[in-house]
Design a protein around this motif. Structure first.
Motif, PDB file in Angstrom:
ATOM      1  N   PHE A  88      29.581  40.749  41.287  1.00 45.58           N
ATOM      2  CA  PHE A  88      30.851  40.025  41.237  1.00 45.58           C
ATOM      3  C   PHE A  88      31.445  39.972  42.641  1.00 45.58           C
ATOM      4  O   PHE A  88      31.674  41.004  43.274  1.00 45.58           O
ATOM      5  CB  PHE A  88      31.822  40.711  40.278  1.00 45.58           C
ATOM      6  N   LEU A  89      31.691  38.760  43.136  1.00 47.93           N
ATOM      7  CA  LEU A  89      32.148  38.578  44.504  1.00 47.93           C
ATOM      8  C   LEU A  89      33.634  38.277  44.616  1.00 47.93           C
ATOM      9  O   LEU A  89      34.254  38.556  45.642  1.00 47.93           O
ATOM     10  CB  LEU A  89      31.377  37.436  45.173  1.00 47.93           C
ATOM     11  N   GLY A  90      34.215  37.649  43.583  1.00 49.60           N
ATOM     12  CA  GLY A  90      35.620  37.280  43.675  1.00 49.60           C
ATOM     13  C   GLY A  90      35.989  36.275  42.604  1.00 49.60           C
ATOM     14  O   GLY A  90      35.268  36.099  41.621  1.00 49.60           O
TER      15      GLY A  90
ATOM     16  N   MET B 243      37.897  36.505  47.842  1.00 55.03           N
ATOM     17  CA  MET B 243      36.574  37.100  47.968  1.00 55.03           C
ATOM     18  C   MET B 243      36.713  38.586  48.267  1.00 55.03           C
ATOM     19  O   MET B 243      37.574  38.985  49.071  1.00 55.03           O
ATOM     20  CB  MET B 243      35.808  36.406  49.096  1.00 55.03           C
ATOM     21  N   ARG B 244      35.874  39.396  47.641  1.00 52.76           N
ATOM     22  CA  ARG B 244      35.951  40.830  47.902  1.00 52.76           C
ATOM     23  C   ARG B 244      35.678  41.096  49.382  1.00 52.76           C
ATOM     24  O   ARG B 244      34.899  40.388  50.029  1.00 52.76           O
ATOM     25  CB  ARG B 244      35.009  41.616  47.001  1.00 52.76           C
ATOM     26  N   THR B 245      36.316  42.118  49.912  1.00 48.56           N
ATOM     27  CA  THR B 245      36.345  42.346  51.351  1.00 48.56           C
ATOM     28  C   THR B 245      34.957  42.463  51.961  1.00 48.56           C
ATOM     29  O   THR B 245      34.688  41.906  53.034  1.00 48.56           O
ATOM     30  CB  THR B 245      37.163  43.613  51.657  1.00 48.56           C
TER      31      THR B 245
ATOM     32  N   SER C 150      39.221  45.653  47.640  1.00 43.52           N
ATOM     33  CA  SER C 150      39.926  44.644  48.432  1.00 43.52           C
ATOM     34  C   SER C 150      41.438  44.722  48.272  1.00 43.52           C
ATOM     35  O   SER C 150      42.146  43.802  48.686  1.00 43.52           O
ATOM     36  CB  SER C 150      39.445  43.251  47.989  1.00 43.52           C
ATOM     37  N   ARG C 151      41.941  45.813  47.689  1.00 43.74           N
ATOM     38  CA  ARG C 151      43.340  45.841  47.284  1.00 43.74           C
ATOM     39  C   ARG C 151      44.308  45.650  48.449  1.00 43.74           C
ATOM     40  O   ARG C 151      45.324  44.960  48.315  1.00 43.74           O
ATOM     41  CB  ARG C 151      43.650  47.154  46.540  1.00 43.74           C
TER      42      ARG C 151
ATOM     43  N   ASP D  50      36.314  46.927  40.250  1.00 39.27           N
ATOM     44  CA  ASP D  50      35.654  47.479  41.434  1.00 39.27           C
ATOM     45  C   ASP D  50      35.906  46.590  42.659  1.00 39.27           C
ATOM     46  O   ASP D  50      36.223  47.083  43.747  1.00 39.27           O
ATOM     47  CB  ASP D  50      34.157  47.612  41.173  1.00 39.27           C
ATOM     48  N   ALA D  51      35.787  45.277  42.469  1.00 38.93           N
ATOM     49  CA  ALA D  51      36.016  44.343  43.574  1.00 38.93           C
ATOM     50  C   ALA D  51      37.478  44.360  44.014  1.00 38.93           C
ATOM     51  O   ALA D  51      37.782  44.312  45.217  1.00 38.93           O
ATOM     52  CB  ALA D  51      35.598  42.933  43.166  1.00 38.93           C
TER      53      ALA D  51
END
Length: 201
Positions: free
Chosen positions: A86-88, A108-110, A35-36, A30-31
């Motif tokens: 979950f952040l990164g 880190m996720r966007t 952030s892809r 998901d993260a």
């Protein structure tokens, strides 16, 4: 040389840094999906992490790496302490236990960038690295054009060492210069972080 005992869980004021598990696979994907676009610009692994099963296989490999007493690549998940989001990712990478030294990586996720989580993560890993693991050197590298990553290294007190010209390629195939930042155990920043650990900070 066998690596020192590394804690598989590190807590900070806002974060939990821990060994990721197969149960985290959906949250990891998901993260990454969120952030892809950003990850694909910098991270060579991003195109290969597309499904939950990909993330489960990655988590199994992470577990194997942590079980290896000579492991040199030890990924760590970044989770929000408040609710477990979950952040990164981060970790101790390219370890040379004979020195001993490690590299730190991070993403880190966007939706969670700009909140100081990356700095908090790097400071925690640096504190543990010098304070508990007895490291003599810690390194952060990034593409010269990756301004967010560069700013984190500088904000955490890592010292600029070198610009390696045409050192690597970005995921799109273009050549990149690499910036090298480091701390060694006798640097003032490293000593201050260790002192904070001793005082429970």
């Amino acid at each position: 040389m066998t690596r020192p005992p590394i804690p598989d869980r590190i807590e900070t004021e806002r974060l939990v840094l821990r060994l990721p598990s197969v149960e985290d696979a959906e949250a990891v994907i998901d993260a990454i999906d969120e952030s892809r676009a950003e990850l694909t610009e910098w991270m060579a692994w991003a195109p290969y992490m597309r499904t939950v099963e990909d993330a489960r296989n990655w988590a199994r490999r992470v577990g194997d790496a942590w079980d290896d007493p000579e492991g040199v690549d030890l990924p760590i998940g970044i989770f929000l302490r408040e609710d477990g989001r979950f952040l990164g990712g981060t970790g101790y990478h390219r370890a040379k236990w004979e020195i001993p030294s490690v590299d730190i990586g991070y993403w880190m996720r966007t939706s969670e960038t700009g909140k100081g989580y990356a700095r908090e993560t790097v400071n925690a890993l640096t504190r543990v690295g010098f304070g508990r693991l007895g490291l003599r050197r810690m390194v952060i590298t990034c593409a010269a054009t990756n301004d967010p990553s560069r700013r984190v290294a500088e904000a955490c007190g890592y010292q600029f060492e070198a610009r390696l010209r045409n050192h690597d390629r970005l995921p799109d195939g273009s050549l990149r210069d690499t910036l090298v930042y480091s701390l060694i155990d006798t640097d003032e920043t490293a000593r201050a972080l260790v002192e904070g650990l001793r005082k429970g900070g």
